[in-house]
Design an enzyme around this catalytic site. Sequence first.
Site, short mmCIF file in Angstrom:
data_model
loop_
_atom_site.label_atom_id
_atom_site.label_comp_id
_atom_site.label_asym_id
_atom_site.label_seq_id
_atom_site.Cartn_x
_atom_site.Cartn_y
_atom_site.Cartn_z
N SER A 62 0.91 -1.32 -0.05
CA SER A 62 -0.01 0.08 -0.06
C SER A 62 0.97 1.27 -0.11
O SER A 62 0.93 2.06 0.84
CB SER A 62 -0.86 0.08 1.12
N TYR A 174 -10.90 -21.22 11.18
CA TYR A 174 -9.52 -20.37 11.19
C TYR A 174 -8.40 -20.82 11.78
O TYR A 174 -7.70 -20.29 12.78
CB TYR A 174 -9.80 -18.89 11.63
N LYS A 181 -1.79 -16.66 16.16
CA LYS A 181 -2.00 -15.48 17.22
C LYS A 181 -1.86 -16.09 18.52
O LYS A 181 -1.65 -15.28 19.56
CB LYS A 181 -3.60 -14.81 16.81
N ILE A 209 -12.75 -5.05 14.99
CA ILE A 209 -12.34 -3.62 15.28
C ILE A 209 -13.04 -3.24 13.82
O ILE A 209 -12.65 -3.67 12.56
CB ILE A 209 -10.94 -3.11 15.13
N1 LIG Z 1 -9.08 -5.67 12.39
C1 LIG Z 1 -9.63 -6.47 13.47
O1 LIG Z 1 -11.01 -6.42 13.77
C2 LIG Z 1 -8.61 -7.07 14.27
C3 LIG Z 1 -9.28 -8.09 15.16
C4 LIG Z 1 -8.37 -8.90 16.05
C5 LIG Z 1 -6.84 -8.65 15.77
N2 LIG Z 1 -6.46 -7.72 14.72
C6 LIG Z 1 -4.99 -7.51 14.40
O2 LIG Z 1 -4.64 -6.25 14.49
C7 LIG Z 1 -3.70 -6.02 13.75
C8 LIG Z 1 -4.10 -4.92 12.60
O3 LIG Z 1 -5.26 -5.29 12.07
P1 LIG Z 1 -5.88 -4.72 10.65
O4 LIG Z 1 -7.18 -5.05 10.63
O5 LIG Z 1 -5.37 -3.38 10.52
O6 LIG Z 1 -4.77 -5.42 9.58
P2 LIG Z 1 -4.84 -5.59 8.09
O7 LIG Z 1 -5.55 -4.50 7.64
O8 LIG Z 1 -5.49 -6.95 7.88
O9 LIG Z 1 -3.44 -5.67 7.75
C9 LIG Z 1 -2.61 -4.77 8.09
C10 LIG Z 1 -1.28 -4.70 6.94
O10 LIG Z 1 -0.52 -5.95 7.34
C11 LIG Z 1 0.33 -5.52 5.98
N3 LIG Z 1 0.88 -7.13 5.70
C12 LIG Z 1 0.03 -8.16 5.54
N4 LIG Z 1 1.00 -9.21 5.15
C13 LIG Z 1 2.35 -8.61 5.02
C14 LIG Z 1 3.43 -9.24 5.02
N5 LIG Z 1 3.75 -10.60 4.33
N6 LIG Z 1 4.57 -8.47 4.77
C15 LIG Z 1 4.31 -6.91 5.34
N7 LIG Z 1 3.23 -6.36 5.57
C16 LIG Z 1 2.10 -7.21 5.50
C17 LIG Z 1 -0.76 -5.13 4.77
O11 LIG Z 1 0.10 -4.15 4.40
P3 LIG Z 1 0.07 -3.74 2.74
O12 LIG Z 1 -1.37 -3.22 2.80
O13 LIG Z 1 0.98 -2.39 2.75
O14 LIG Z 1 0.26 -4.74 1.95
C18 LIG Z 1 -1.71 -4.78 5.51
O15 LIG Z 1 -2.02 -3.21 5.10
C19 LIG Z 1 -3.41 -7.26 13.15
O16 LIG Z 1 -2.10 -7.93 13.73
C20 LIG Z 1 -4.54 -8.24 13.34
O17 LIG Z 1 -4.37 -9.37 13.33
C21 LIG Z 1 -7.35 -7.27 14.09
#
Ligand SMILES: NC(=O)c1ccc[n+]([C@@H]2O[C@H](COP(=O)([O-])OP(=O)(O)OC[C@H]3O[C@@H](n4cnc5c(N)ncnc54)[C@H](OP(=O)(O)O)[C@@H]3O)[C@@H](O)[C@H]2O)c1
Length: 263
Positions: A62, A174, A181, A209
């Site tokens: 991104s 999952y 995790k 979230i």
């Molecule tokens: N959203 C939720 O409801 C939720 C719930 C529980 C836990 N979490 C945890 O909170 C954290 C943030 O969540 P989120 O929803 O904001 O995450 P997300 O949007 O799914 O991912 C965040 C970023 O991770 C990067 N990414 C994925 N694979 C990668 C790789 N191989 N190398 C480098 N970068 C990589 C991507 O970057 P690019 O776009 O630049 O490729 C993506 O924008 C995560 O650890 C997630 O598991 C989120």
Amino acid sequence: MPVLRECVRVADSKMMEKDAKPDGALQGRVALVTGAAKRIGRAVAVRLAEEGADVVVHYRGSKEKAAEAVAEIEKIGRRAVAVQADLGDVSQIKRLIAEAGKQFGRLDILVNSAANFLPASIVSTTEQVWDASLGTNLKAPFFCAQAAAPLLKRSRGAIINFADVGGLLAWTGYIPHCVSKAGVIMLTRCLAKELAPEVRVNAIAPGTITMPGDPPEWEEDFIKRAPLLRSGRPSDVAETVVFLVRSEFITGQVIVVDGGRTL
Ligand SMILES: NC(=O)c1ccc[n+]([C@@H]2O[C@H](COP(=O)([O-])OP(=O)(O)OC[C@H]3O[C@@H](n4cnc5c(N)ncnc54)[C@H](OP(=O)(O)O)[C@@H]3O)[C@@H](O)[C@H]2O)c1
């Protein structure tokens, strides 16, 4: 009299500097946030900047969103730089951390937010899905911590890992994600012991979230199980990151930010 005028001028210029760069608890600190181009990672990066930190915005694909995040942080009056890396590749992790250390000359905070979220039941889990889940969600935070440890020790810094309530609850469909995790939770404890007393290591386990624009079903579905009757916001998580960064007697812990979902 001229001396007094000079003092007033110095005071004025100091106030102007202050306007451009508001003081914050993290002033002079440098944070690296992985996956910071959008969503939660971006909210965390911006929040740390509001607290005074300069920020290395990591992204993988991104690029434009990462540039937007950098601009948003600079608008707050902090320095920011975007660095690209695929965290599935340990050599790229080493380059990322070296670059982060070089950009602002130090590293105080590492937030391991980048992750994937791949659905896979016992039947549909392929080797590729297993490796991608464990590689990005568990192996990468370890190697980021390993590479950043010397810099973080020098600054007596902090690591914040991202777990998930899926690391505490067994979700149908999952398996690799939940295992990755759950691994992050043990990784947090192991790193906290290994890196003490210089570096504190904690984790956040968010529930669902939601961001503006997400399908309303995500929140509706979550509300059925969450006593606080709403889904989380990126700011809920970002505030917890700030809390953990500031809490100097907490290490090896996991804070569940889920509106009571796991109750
Ligand atoms: N959203 C939720 O409801 C939720 C719930 C529980 C836990 N979490 C945890 O909170 C954290 C943030 O969540 P989120 O929803 O904001 O995450 P997300 O949007 O799914 O991912 C965040 C970023 O991770 C990067 N990414 C994925 N694979 C990668 C790789 N191989 N190398 C480098 N970068 C990589 C991507 O970057 P690019 O776009 O630049 O490729 C993506 O924008 C995560 O650890 C997630 O598991 C989120």
